[in-house]
Scaffold this motif. Structure first.
Motif: not given
Lengths: 137, 671
Positions: B59, B62-63, B66-67, B69-70, B256-257, B261
C-alpha cells in the motif's frame, strides 16, 4: 479538514483490516478490501490536492493543463489508449533500452497533453476556459 | 447539451475515430502475412508472460508514487507564488507586474511539474521518489519564504505610499483579505467595481466559493485530471521493461498493484464529481414523494423528480427546477454515457484489431473497463436514492457483494481442482471458461456490484467532503470574528464601527465624528491624543464658512500644534489645504469622500512604527539628513592640496577628485 483526515485514517484501517483478515485486495472481483482501499487512497490523494491548493491561495487554483484535461477527460483517455496501442505496434517495447523508453514515453505524453489541450480549445467556449476551476458537465 | 455543442462533440468524436480506423486497418491488413502474424503471435506470447503472474507491491509504495502528482501540483503553485503570479477577479492569471501570462510556457511548466514527475516515479521509483519529494518540499519552502518577503515589502510599500499625506488608508490589509475569504453575515465585503461584481470571485479561495454547496471545486478538477494523466502514463509505461513489474496490474488473483488503482479511481472520480456528491440534489423526504408521484403518473417524463434547488418547494410548485438529478432516461440521453459506450466498443475493436495483449482474466474476453464504467453509471443513476442514503446503500451493496463472494469458501482456497468452492473463487478462476457470453465475461460482469457499491460510497464521500469543507469555512470565520471581538473591543465600542484593526486605529474615517457637536469634541480633544478630531475640526472650520471662522479653528488647532512642534498654525493650514484638495477631487469624481487624517507629529517624525530607523523598508532618501555637513559638496574641501593629511574626511568615499594624484587636475578645479 481534520474530520476528513480522521475519515481517511478510518478508511485506511478498514482497508488494512479487510485485506489481512477478510479477503485480500482483488481488483477483479472488486471486493470489500479493494473498495475500502480505493476510498482510503483516493481520499488521501484528494486531501493532498486540497492541501496543495491551500498552500498558495493567491495563485491560479488549477494548472491550465489539468483544467483542460479535466474538461475533456474521456477523449483524452481514449487518445492515450489508442496511442498506447500504436506505440506497442510500432516498437518492441519490452526489449528497448531505458533511454528509448524514456524518450518514447515523453513523446507519447506530450502528444496526449497536446491533444487534450487542442480538444479543449476547440470544444470549450472561451468563457468556460477563462475560469480555470470550472467543471463543464 | 445544446445543439451546437453536440455537433462539435460529434465532430470531435469523428476526428477521434480516424486514428482508430487507421489503426484497425493497419492491424487487419498486416494480418495477411503469415510470417508477420507468427512473429506477432510470438511477441504477444512474450508480452502476455510479461504482464502475468504479478503479485503487486505494498500500500505504501503505491501511495508514495501517486502522491508525487499532488506534490507536483503544489510545486507548480509554488513556482507561481515565487513569480508573484496571481489571479485577477476576472479569472485571468497575471504575473507580478500585472501582465497576463502566456499560455504556452504555463502549459509546458504544468507538463514538467505534474506529468513528468509521475513518469519518473514510475520508471525509476528508487531514484526519483526521494529526489522528487526533496525538490518539491524545497520549492514549497522557498515559495513560502518568498511570499513572506513579498508581503513585508508590500507592507512597507503601503507606508511609502502614504508619504504624500492623505492616503493613509490601505485598501487591503492582510487581515481584511483573510476575513473577506469567508463571507458571512458578520462581514460585509467592500463594494466592488462592475467588472468585479460580474464574476463571482472565482479564485477567492482555492476551494471554490465555500458558502455555495455544489460550486465548482478546483481541487476536484485537479484530482480528476491528474488521475487521468497518471493513468495515461501508466498504461504505456507498463509495456516497457524499465517499469518495475511489481507496480503493474496484479494478474494473479489478488494483490496490490499501482495499476490496480486506476479502475477504482475512475469510478470514484466519477462519483466524487457527481451531482449527488456535489449537493446538487435535495435530500428532503419530499424528494421521495415527488419521485414516486411523478413516476406513477408518467414514467417516460419522470426525469424531473429532484429539484436542483436547495429547497423542496420547487417540486411542490411544479416549476421546472434548474438542475435535475439523473434518471435512466436522462442518462440514456446524455452524451457522456454514449461516449462511454462508444469508448468501450472502440477499445474492444482496437484491442482485437491490433492484437494488443489483453489478459482474458482481467475483465473477460469481450468486456473492458469502459463497459464497466458505463454500466456503473447507468446502475447508479437509475437507482432512486436520496443522496443522504447513498453511502448506506453503497455499504449495503458492498456487504452483500462481499458475502456472496465469500459464501462457501473453503479455508484452503481450493480452485486448482477446477471446481470453484465459492462464487469468489469462480470469478477468479481462469482456466475452465464456459462458452456463454456471460461466462466468458464473468470477471467484468461479476465485479459490477463492487464498483456500483464503490460509486455510491464515493458519492457519499463526496458529500462528506463538500459539507465538511463548508463547515470548516464557517467555523474558521466564526473563530475569526471571535478573535476580532476579543482583540479590538475598545475600537469597536468607541468608534461604533464594524471593526477596525489596530493599524487603522489612527487613520480611520472621521466623517461621523465631524457631525458630533463641537463642545463634545473640544472637551475630549485635550484628554486624548486622537488625531481625527483635529482633522474633523479642520474640515468644519474650512467648510463651515460664516458660522465658524478660520480664526477660531486656528486658535484651538494652532495652540496644539504649537505645543507639539512649534510651527504655529502650519498644521491647521495644511489640514485645510488637504481638505480643500479633497473637496476638489470629490467635486470632480462625484464620490463621497472620507476624511483620512494624519497623526500630528514632529517634523521628520515617524509616521508609523514600521518605519522605525532600524527596520525601515522605505527607499532611502536622496540625501543624508543627519550628518548635514556631508551633504555639502565634497568639492568645497579640495582646495587645499594637503587636505588629506588632516585625516578629517572619508578618504575612501571621497570621490574621483580626491583620489586623482595629478596636481594639475586638482588645481584645475581652482580656476
Amino acid at each position: 479538514m481534520l474530520s476528513l483526515a480522521v475519515a481517511d485514517a478510518a478508511f485506511w484501517a478498514a482497508a488494512m483490516t479487510l485485506h489481512a483478515r477478510c479477503q485480500a485486495v482483488s481488483r477483479r472481483t472488486a471486493n470489500a478490501a479493494y473498495c475500502a482501499w480505493m476510498l482510503a487512497f483516493n481520499l488521501q490523494v484528494l486531501l493532498a490536492f486540497i492541501a496543495a491548493g491551500l498552500l498558495f491561495p493567491a495563485t491560479p487554483p488549477v494548472p491550465k493543463l489539468l483544467a483542460a484535461v479535466n474538461r475533456r477527460l474521456l477523449p483524452t483517455f481514449l487518445v492515450a489508449n489508442l496511442l498506447t496501442g500504436a506505440v506497442n505496434g510500432a516498437m518492441d517495447t519490452i526489449h528497448v533500452g531505458t533511454l528509448t523508453a524514456w524518450a518514447s514515453m515523453v513523446g507519447y505524453l506530450s502528444v496526449v497533453c497536446v491533444v487534450g489541450l487542442a480538444l479543449d480549445t476547440v470544444l470549450s467556449p472561451q468563457s468556460v476556459r477563462a475560469h480555470s476551476g470550472t467543471k463543464a458537465d | 447539451m445544446a445543439g451546437p455543442s453536440r455537433t462539435r462533440a460529434s465532430a470531435a468524436l469523428v476526428l477521434l475515430c480516424l486514428p482508430l480506423v487507421a489503426a484497425a486497418g493497419w492491424g487487419l491488413g498486416g494480418g495477411d502475412d503469415d510470417d508477420a502474424s507468427i512473429a506477432r503471435a510470438a511477441r504477444r506470447t512474450v508480452r502476455e508472460a510479461f504482464v502475468k503472474n504479478l503479485n503487486g507491491t505494498s500500500f505504501a509504495e503505491v501511495s508514495a508514487i501517486t502522491n508525487v502528482v499532488p506534490l507536483g501540483v503544489a510545486t507548480r503553485h509554488a513556482i507561481d507564488a515565487m513569480r508573484g503570479v496571481r489571479t485577477t477577479p476576472g479569472g485571468v492569471a497575471v504575473d507580478a507586474r500585472g501582465n497576463p501570462l502566456r499560455a504556452m510556457p504555463m502549459v509546458c511548466l504544468d507538463f514538467v511539474c505534474v506529468v513528468l514527475p509521475a513518469l519518473a516515479a514510475m520508471l525509476a521509483p528508487a531514484v526519483a521518489l526521494p529526489t522528487l519529494f526533496a525538490v518539491g518540499c524545497a520549492a514549497i519552502l522557498a515559495a513560502t519564504r518568498a511570499r513572506a518577503r513579498r508581503r513585508a515589502i508590500h507592507a512597507g510599500g503601503d507606508d511609502a505610499r502614504s508619504d504624500d499625506g492623505f492616503n493613509d488608508v490601505v485598501a487591503t490589509s492582510p487581515r481584511r483579505s483573510f476575513l473577506a475569504r469567508f463571507p458571512g453575515p458578520w462581514y460585509r465585503p467592500p463594494p466592488r467595481s462592475a467588472d468585479e461584481q460580474s464574476s463571482r470571485r472565482p479564485s477567492a479561495l482555492p476551494l471554490g466559493p465555500l458558502d455555495v454547496l455544489g460550486a465548482p471545486r478546483p481541487y476536484l478538477a485537479a484530482y480528476r485530471a491528474a488521475m487521468t494523466l497518471t493513468t495515461a502514463v501508466a498504461i504505456l509505461a507498463v509495456d516497457f521493461s524499465a517499469f518495475p513489474r511489481r507496480l503493474a496490474k496484479t494478474d494473479s488473483t489478488r494483490g496490490v498493484g499501482l495499476m490496480d488503482v486506476g479502475s477504482g479511481s475512475f469510478v470514484l472520480a466519477n462519483a466524487l464529481a457527481s451531482r449527488v456528491a456535489r449537493g446538487l440534489t435535495t435530500s428532503s423526504p419530499s424528494w421521495w414523494f415527488a419521485f414516486w408521484k411523478r413516476a406513477s403518473v408518467d414514467v417516460s417524463s419522470s426525469n424531473a423528480h429532484a429539484g436542483g434547488g436547495r429547497d423542496a418547494t420547487n417540486d411542490a410548485t411544479g416549476a421546472a427546477p434548474p438542475e435535475r438529478a439523473h434518471t435512466i432516461a436522462r442518462t440514456l440521453r446524455s452524451t457522456r454515457w454514449w461516449s462511454l459506450i462508444f469508448l468501450a466498443c472502440a477499445r474492444g475493436l482496437a484491442t482485437h484489431a491490433m492484437d494488443y495483449q489483453q489478459p482474458v482474466g482481467e475483465y473477460g474476453r469481450h468486456w473492458n473497463f469502459f463497459a464497466t464504467l458505463a454500466v456503473v453509471d447507468l446502475c447508479a443513476t437509475a437507482t432512486p436514492l436520496p443522496p443522504a442514503f447513498s453511502s448506506f446503500a453503497g455499504l449495503a451493496i458492498l456487504v452483500a457483494h462481499q458475502t456472496s463472494l465469500l459464501r462457501g469458501a473453503s479455508p484452503s482456497g481450493a480452485g486448482a481442482a477446477g471446481v470453484a468452492s465459492s462464487y469468489g473463487e469462480y470469478l477468479l478462476r481462469d482456466v475452465p471458461r464456459g462458452e456463454g457470453l456471460l461466462e466468458q465475461n464473468k470477471e467484468g460482469v461479476g465485479s459490477i456490484p463492487g464498483y456500483v457499491a464503490l460509486y455510491f460510497l464515493g458519492a457519499g464521500l463526496g458529500r462528506f467532503v463538500e459539507r465538511s469543507l463548508c463547515d470548516a469555512a464557517k467555523r474558521a470565520s466564526i473563530r475569526c470574528v471571535v478573535i476580532f471581538l476579543f482583540l479590538f473591543p475598545r475600537v469597536r465600542t468607541k468608534r461604533n464601527e464594524r471593526f477596525s484593526p489596530a493599524r487603522h486605529r489612527s487613520v480611520t474615517t472621521s466623517r461621523s465624528i465631524a457631525r458630533v457637536p463641537s463642545p463634545f469634541i473640544e472637551s475630549s480633544t485635550d484628554e486624548s491624543n486622537d488625531p481625527q478630531r483635529d482633522d474633523a475640526r479642520a474640515e468644519r472650520g474650512d467648510g463651515g464658512g460664516g458660522s465658524r471662522a478660520g480664526g477660531d479653528d486656528r486658535r484651538v488647532h494652532g495652540s496644539r500644534t504649537a505645543r507639539r512642534d512649534g510651527r504655529g498654525g502650519d498644521g491647521a493650514r495644511e489640514a485645510r489645504q488637504r481638505v480643500r484638495g479633497r473637496r476638489r477631487l470629490g467635486r470632480v469624481s462625484g464620490a463621497f469622500y472620507t476624511l483620512v487624517p494624519i497623526r500630528p507629529r514632529r517634523r521628520g517624525g515617524r509616521r508609523s512604527l514600521r518605519t522605525f530607523a532600524v527596520v525601515s523598508l522605505r527607499p532611502p532618501l536622496g540625501f543624508n539628513t543627519r550628518p548635514r555637513r556631508l551633504s555639502t559638496p565634497p568639492d568645497a574641501f579640495q582646495l587645499h592640496p594637503d587636505f588629506r593629511l588632516y585625516g578629517t574626511t572619508f578618504s575612501g568615499r571621497g570621490g574621483g577628485c580626491c583620489r586623482s594624484p595629478s596636481p594639475t587636475r586638482r588645481f584645475g578645479r581652482l580656476r
